[in-house]
Scaffold this active site. Structure first.
Site, PDB file in Angstrom:
ATOM      1  N   ASP A 388       0.828  -1.211   0.000  1.00 14.88           N
ATOM      2  CA  ASP A 388       0.000   0.000   0.000  1.00 14.88           C
ATOM      3  C   ASP A 388       0.862   1.261   0.000  1.00 14.88           C
ATOM      4  OD1 ASP A 388      -2.406   1.335  -0.040  1.00 14.88           O
ATOM      5  OD2 ASP A 388      -2.542   1.455   2.150  1.00 14.88           O
ATOM      6  N   GLY A 389       0.254   2.341  -0.497  1.00 15.80           N
ATOM      7  CA  GLY A 389       0.916   3.651  -0.431  1.00 15.80           C
ATOM      8  C   GLY A 389       1.416   4.147  -1.782  1.00 15.80           C
ATOM      9  N   HIS A 405       2.003   3.415  -9.138  1.00 16.18           N
ATOM     10  CA  HIS A 405       1.849   1.974  -9.417  1.00 16.18           C
ATOM     11  C   HIS A 405       3.027   1.463 -10.253  1.00 16.18           C
ATOM     12  CE1 HIS A 405      -1.941   2.335  -7.513  1.00 16.18           C
ATOM     13  NE2 HIS A 405      -2.501   3.049  -8.465  1.00 16.18           N
ATOM     14  N   LEU A 497      10.628 -20.325  -4.852  1.00 10.33           N
ATOM     15  CA  LEU A 497       9.680 -19.453  -4.150  1.00 10.33           C
ATOM     16  C   LEU A 497       8.308 -19.580  -4.816  1.00 10.33           C
ATOM     17  CD1 LEU A 497       9.065 -16.881  -2.312  1.00 10.33           C
ATOM     18  CD2 LEU A 497       9.626 -15.536  -4.354  1.00 10.33           C
ATOM     19  N   GLU A 573       1.734 -12.905  12.431  1.00 10.77           N
ATOM     20  CA  GLU A 573       2.326 -11.747  13.101  1.00 10.77           C
ATOM     21  C   GLU A 573       2.116 -10.555  12.174  1.00 10.77           C
ATOM     22  OE1 GLU A 573       3.884 -11.567  16.094  1.00 10.77           O
ATOM     23  OE2 GLU A 573       3.201 -13.621  16.375  1.00 10.77           O
TER      24      GLU A 573
END
Ligand code: IPE
Ligand code: IPE
Ligand code: MG
Length: 624
Positions: A388-389, A405, A497, A573
């Site tokens: 975000d941001g 973006h 990954l 977490e």
């Protein structure tokens, strides 16, 4: 572009429809379009093959099902036989759509078109409402009621069909977004749709009377002094003839005042122009012989029809030739490949994997920074990030939000590189939420460009990254879906990954969809409602293999999860960072993982094991 005279088989081939059963469904739709939609069929021939077959499926399926429903029971007021048959067909359709198969050729063609063009399921229900109304008959007391019905049922249908044409014109914007950003166009479309439906109410009068219905507002009949019983008895009166001429005039005026929406592709303009011109012709045929409407649909006068269509065909063929159809439709994966490895893997897939070059290592960070060494037991297995941001980062620099973006995509790539370097197994990134559709059209366009671009870039880098997509197809442009599926396919044998891209993702939507699928399985006898466990339920989530989130990071300064992974992150977490996403790089990820390693997780028990590693303990107090 093919000439309009190309045989249907060639059109199917050029539309990528090769399966014989699927073709037979499209053929049934094509025949139904030709038989009942003279204008729609003529206009479909002005379109390139993929759009032509989509038109047949959408228009023809409704008509074909309507015919079948007619055959299923005697017609008449709210005939329960027809209505029941129709509801059974619709419910079978819903099941087929969910399961990505088609247990009947017409359903299969319609599902294929819906998935290929990514038409949202709500659109189907608009189509089905049309069918239901055909069974029960449309009765309107006032013009206002008639208008309301049109705006709820018919206009969305036409807008969606319009969006197909807009895609052909190179725009992948949603019709709703266009309606919001170009209100004049939206009003023009409404008026045009009303004109079309008033015309159809006139020309379908004889069929409707056969079912005991009159689809014109009672208010209009009363004003003209037309008696309903005369109509039902098919008695032509001077008042009726005046009414027809008056309504035809009204529809023509609406049509004349509804200027065509702006289109980028000249051929789309030609097709839309021909469509409205044919409707004008239809109105003239109705007004020229009003009494005949009580007994039959008026045919379009052949000479005038050809005078209109022949030049339109020539012009459309020329325009498609000069500016070829720019959009590749994305045919659905009706049976997506599941677990890639294992004995059931198809030969072709295995050999493709064998031919592929080995994965490349990620490029190092320009600063030369290297990842910290975390003890194995302190490594999170799954990190999920709310990126975000972007918008605020751009605004703070006097840049348009889309620039945020674009820069955010750079951050994403670097974080993926860092995840590989540190040996993270699962990274899940929130790229676009189901709520993000509320953003302005230009920002949506930028996101729908950046997201597939960054995914392709990662695939092209040949890293040891397996890409997964979590989200729903609804409203997502076909090219974005295509890229995500292609990335999944291209990387399915990578084992380093797993990068799960949450695109058009909503946590509640995910859980609701899983519940719906499980309920379906239970109804079909394939799942036992008495033994639904959390584990069994999770099999219906978008990416069933996704492990629980260990660490959920949100950048950009806000402290909320915004509908992100509610099922998977119940014990995550949380780490909220002030840094806006475009200012993040792999070092931010490594820092976050180090912070995680210092935390104590208790899962509801007492803290038997204090902090997770002796070496890291003491640097930060346990947070919980
Ligand atoms: C995150 O950045 C990207 C998406 C939600 C798609 P934002 O665009 O939400 O940026 P802010 O929160 O407005 O700064
Ligand atoms: C969350 O960010 C969604 C993504 C990052 C994709 P938003 O910017 O949409 O969240 P809100 O609106 O601030 O909750
Ligand atoms: Mg935001």
């Amino acid at each position: 572009m093919s000439s309009p005279a190309v045989p249907a088989t060639c059109v199917y081939r050029r539309s990528g429809i090769h399966d014989a059963a699927l073709r037979s469904g499209y053929e049934a739709c094509r025949r139904a379009t030709r038989a009942t939609g003279e204008i729609e069929y003529a206009v479909s021939l002005l379109l390139p093959p993929p759009l032509r077959t989509a038109t047949w499926a959408l228009y023809g399926a409704v008509r074909a099902v309507d015919d079948l429903a007619d055959a299923a029971g005697p017609t008449g007021e709210a005939d329960p036989g027809r209505a029941g048959w129709l509801e059974a067909w619709i419910s079978a359709f819903d099941t087929d759509l969910r399961e990505g198969r088609g247990s009947d050729p017409v359903r299969q063609a319609l599902i294929h078109t819906m998935l290929t063009w990514n038409l949202p399921p709500g659109f189907l229900h608009t189509l089905f409402e049309e069918l239901r109304q055909d069974v029960h008959g449309r009765q309107f007391a006032t013009w206002e009621e008639w208008r309301r019905y049109n705006s709820l049922i018919n206009t969305p249908l036409v807008l969606r069909a319009g969006s197909l044409l807009l895609r052909a014109a190179g725009l992948s914007a949603e019709p709703e977004a266009i309606a919001v950003s170009v209100p004049d166009a939206a009003v023009a479309w409404h008026t045009a749709v009303e004109a079309l439906y008033l015309t159809d109410a006139l020309v379908d009068l004889s069929d409707d009377l056969g079912r005991g219905h009159v689809a014109l507002p009672q208010e209009a009949l009363d004003e003209a002094g037309v008696c309903r019983t005369d109509l039902l008895a098919r008695r032509a009166t001077p008042e009726f003839e005046d009414l027809v001429r008056h309504l035809a005039d009204r529809a023509r005026t609406w049509l004349d005042h509804a200027s065509l929406p702006p289109v980028l592709h000249p051929a789309v303009g030609i097709a839309l122009g021909a469509y409205t011109d044919l409707y004008r012709l239809r109105l003239k045929a109705a007004a020229d012989a009003p009494a005949a409407l009580l007994h039959r649909r008026p045919a379009l006068p052949r000479g005038a029809r050809l005078r209109l269509l022949l030049p339109a065909r020539a012009k459309a063929a020329l325009a498609w030739g000069l500016f070829p159809f720019p959009i590749q439709p994305c045919p659905p994966e009706l049976a997506p490949a599941e677990t890639p490895e294992g004995p059931d893997e198809p030969e072709e897939t295995r050999s493709q994997a064998a031919r592929r070059p080995p994965a490349l290592p990620p490029p190092p960070h320009p600063s030369g920074a290297r990842p910290p060494r975390l003890p194995a037991e302190a490594m999170p297995r799954h990190v999920a990030i709310v990126m975000d941001g972007n918008g605020r980062w751009a605004t703070a620099r006097g840049l348009p939000r889309p620039d945020g973006h674009r820069q955010g995509a750079e951050a994403l790539v670097d974080v993926v590189h860092g995840a590989l370097e540190i040996g993270l197994k699962h990274l899940t990134l929130y790229a676009f939420s189901t709520e993000n559709w509320k953003r302005p059209a230009d920002e949506l366009q930028a996101l729908m460009y950046e997201i597939p671009q960054v995914v392709l870039r990662l695939v092209d880098e040949e890293l040891d990254v397996r890409v997964r997509w979590a989200g729903t197809r609804s409203r997502l442009p076909a090219d974005v879906i295509g890229t995500l599926l292609q990335a999944e396919r291209a990387t399915h044998d990578r084992t380093g990954l797993t990068l799960t891209m949450c695109v058009n993702y909503g946590g509640r939507a995910e859980i609701t969809a899983a519940a719906a699928r499980l309920a379906q399985e239970a109804v079909a006898g394939r799942a036992d409602p008495g033994s639904v466990s959390e584990h069994a339920f999770a099999r219906y989530l978008y990416v069933p293999e996704l492990p629980d989130v260990d660490l959920l990071v949100r950048t950009g300064g806000d402290q909320r999860t915004s509908n992100f992974l509610p099922w998977q992150a119940t014990y995550a977490e949380m780490l909220f960072l002030e840094t806006p996403w475009p200012a993040v790089d792999r070092r931010t990820l490594w820092d976050a993982m180090e912070q995680y390693a210092r935390r104590t997780r208790r899962y509801g028990s007492v803290p038997r094991i204090p902090a997770q590693t002796a070496s890291l303990r003491g640097q930060e107090a346990p947070t919980r």
